[in-house]
Enzyme design. Structure first.
Site, PDB file in Angstrom:
ATOM      1  N   ASN A 135      -1.683  -0.300   6.973  1.00 53.32           N
ATOM      2  CA  ASN A 135      -1.173  -1.595   7.444  1.00 53.32           C
ATOM      3  C   ASN A 135      -0.282  -2.268   6.399  1.00 53.32           C
ATOM      4  O   ASN A 135      -0.208  -3.484   6.309  1.00 53.32           O
ATOM      5  CB  ASN A 135      -2.318  -2.499   7.907  1.00 53.32           C
ATOM      6  CG  ASN A 135      -3.304  -2.809   6.797  1.00 53.32           C
ATOM      7  OD1 ASN A 135      -3.197  -2.276   5.692  1.00 53.32           O
ATOM      8  ND2 ASN A 135      -4.257  -3.670   7.076  1.00 53.32           N
ATOM      9  N   GLU A 148      -9.372 -10.146  -7.904  1.00 54.26           N
ATOM     10  CA  GLU A 148      -8.392  -9.068  -7.747  1.00 54.26           C
ATOM     11  C   GLU A 148      -7.275  -9.177  -8.794  1.00 54.26           C
ATOM     12  O   GLU A 148      -6.825  -8.163  -9.323  1.00 54.26           O
ATOM     13  CB  GLU A 148      -7.844  -9.074  -6.312  1.00 54.26           C
ATOM     14  CG  GLU A 148      -8.917  -8.670  -5.311  1.00 54.26           C
ATOM     15  CD  GLU A 148      -8.527  -8.866  -3.847  1.00 54.26           C
ATOM     16  OE1 GLU A 148      -7.414  -9.361  -3.576  1.00 54.26           O
ATOM     17  OE2 GLU A 148      -9.351  -8.511  -2.982  1.00 54.26           O
ATOM     18  N   HIS A 171      -1.886  -5.415   1.389  1.00 53.94           N
ATOM     19  CA  HIS A 171      -3.192  -6.065   1.187  1.00 53.94           C
ATOM     20  C   HIS A 171      -2.948  -7.426   0.564  1.00 53.94           C
ATOM     21  O   HIS A 171      -2.061  -7.585  -0.277  1.00 53.94           O
ATOM     22  CB  HIS A 171      -4.072  -5.230   0.244  1.00 53.94           C
ATOM     23  CG  HIS A 171      -5.276  -5.995  -0.243  1.00 53.94           C
ATOM     24  ND1 HIS A 171      -6.434  -6.065   0.487  1.00 53.94           N
ATOM     25  CD2 HIS A 171      -5.473  -6.771  -1.347  1.00 53.94           C
ATOM     26  CE1 HIS A 171      -7.312  -6.833  -0.162  1.00 53.94           C
ATOM     27  NE2 HIS A 171      -6.753  -7.269  -1.282  1.00 53.94           N
ATOM     28  N   TYR A 183     -12.317  -2.456  -3.383  1.00 53.80           N
ATOM     29  CA  TYR A 183     -12.798  -2.526  -2.001  1.00 53.80           C
ATOM     30  C   TYR A 183     -14.326  -2.511  -1.909  1.00 53.80           C
ATOM     31  O   TYR A 183     -14.880  -2.166  -0.864  1.00 53.80           O
ATOM     32  CB  TYR A 183     -12.214  -1.360  -1.184  1.00 53.80           C
ATOM     33  CG  TYR A 183     -10.784  -1.590  -0.733  1.00 53.80           C
ATOM     34  CD1 TYR A 183     -10.411  -2.752  -0.057  1.00 53.80           C
ATOM     35  CD2 TYR A 183      -9.803  -0.620  -0.939  1.00 53.80           C
ATOM     36  CE1 TYR A 183      -9.108  -2.953   0.377  1.00 53.80           C
ATOM     37  CE2 TYR A 183      -8.489  -0.811  -0.505  1.00 53.80           C
ATOM     38  CZ  TYR A 183      -8.158  -1.977   0.153  1.00 53.80           C
ATOM     39  OH  TYR A 183      -6.863  -2.170   0.599  1.00 53.80           O
ATOM     40  N   LYS A 188       0.842  -1.206   0.000  1.00 49.43           N
ATOM     41  CA  LYS A 188       0.000   0.000   0.000  1.00 49.43           C
ATOM     42  C   LYS A 188       0.884   1.267   0.000  1.00 49.43           C
ATOM     43  O   LYS A 188       2.105   1.184   0.195  1.00 49.43           O
ATOM     44  CB  LYS A 188      -0.912  -0.033   1.227  1.00 49.43           C
ATOM     45  CG  LYS A 188      -1.886  -1.209   1.220  1.00 49.43           C
ATOM     46  CD  LYS A 188      -2.832  -1.097   2.413  1.00 49.43           C
ATOM     47  CE  LYS A 188      -3.794  -2.263   2.463  1.00 49.43           C
ATOM     48  NZ  LYS A 188      -4.797  -2.074   3.536  1.00 49.43           N
TER      49      LYS A 188
END
Ligand code: CMP
Length: 143
Positions: A112, A126, A115, A49, A9
């Site tokens: 975080n 995805e 992903h 998402y 990310k």
């Protein structure tokens, strides 16, 4: 062979953790089938998402993932979807074990680091969302 979609990310890219993340999956023995750095559009973020659309943090999530470049990858190997999730650690870095990517480098749940697909269905979806078939390769390791 099973494939999963993983993405460093914007916080991970900003903190120069791309090499560290790639290295962990290489050393584990998984095979890199595709990778690229890209800036995610708002449309792509909302589609990716989509399952979180009703969550209160959806806007923040989309804003964050579009805030800077990401490093998208497809990794291949036995049971790679679940194994990668173990290596990533719990979604909230404050709950993630040391030794996991989020446990070692993450600070808060919205930032975080990484992903990863959570099921075979999401991996397929995805991968197709981020990569064309001509951007992925299949090969045997010979050394
Ligand atoms: P990821 O695996 O990319 O999938 C959905 C993301 O939503 C998740 O990682 C977190 O980064 C983010 N997320 C989950 N819970 C929250 C929250 N309470 N506030 C902000 N972001 C969250």
């Amino acid at each position: 062979m099973e494939r999963t979609f993983l993405m460093v990310k914007p916080d991970g890219v900003q903190r120069s953790l791309v090499g560290e993340v790639v290295s962990r999956f290489e050393k584990k023995g998984f095979t890199l089938a595709g990778a690229k750095v890209l800036a995610i559009s708002k449309d792509l973020a909302e589609t990716h998402y989509g399952e979180h659309k009703e969550r209160p943090f959806f806007g923040e999530l989309v804003d964050f993932i579009t805030s800077g470049p990401v490093f998208a990858m497809v990794w291949e190997g036995e049971n790679v979807i679940d194994e990668a999730r173990k290596m990533m650690g719990k979604t909230n870095p404050q709950e993630a074990q040391p030794g996991t990517i989020r446990g070692d480098f993450g600070v808060q749940v919205s930032m975080n680091i990484i992903h990863g697909s959570d099921s075979q269905d999401s991996a397929k979806r995805e991968i197709e969302l981020f990569f064309g078939a001509d951007e992925l390769v299949t090969y045997e390791k010979t050394v």
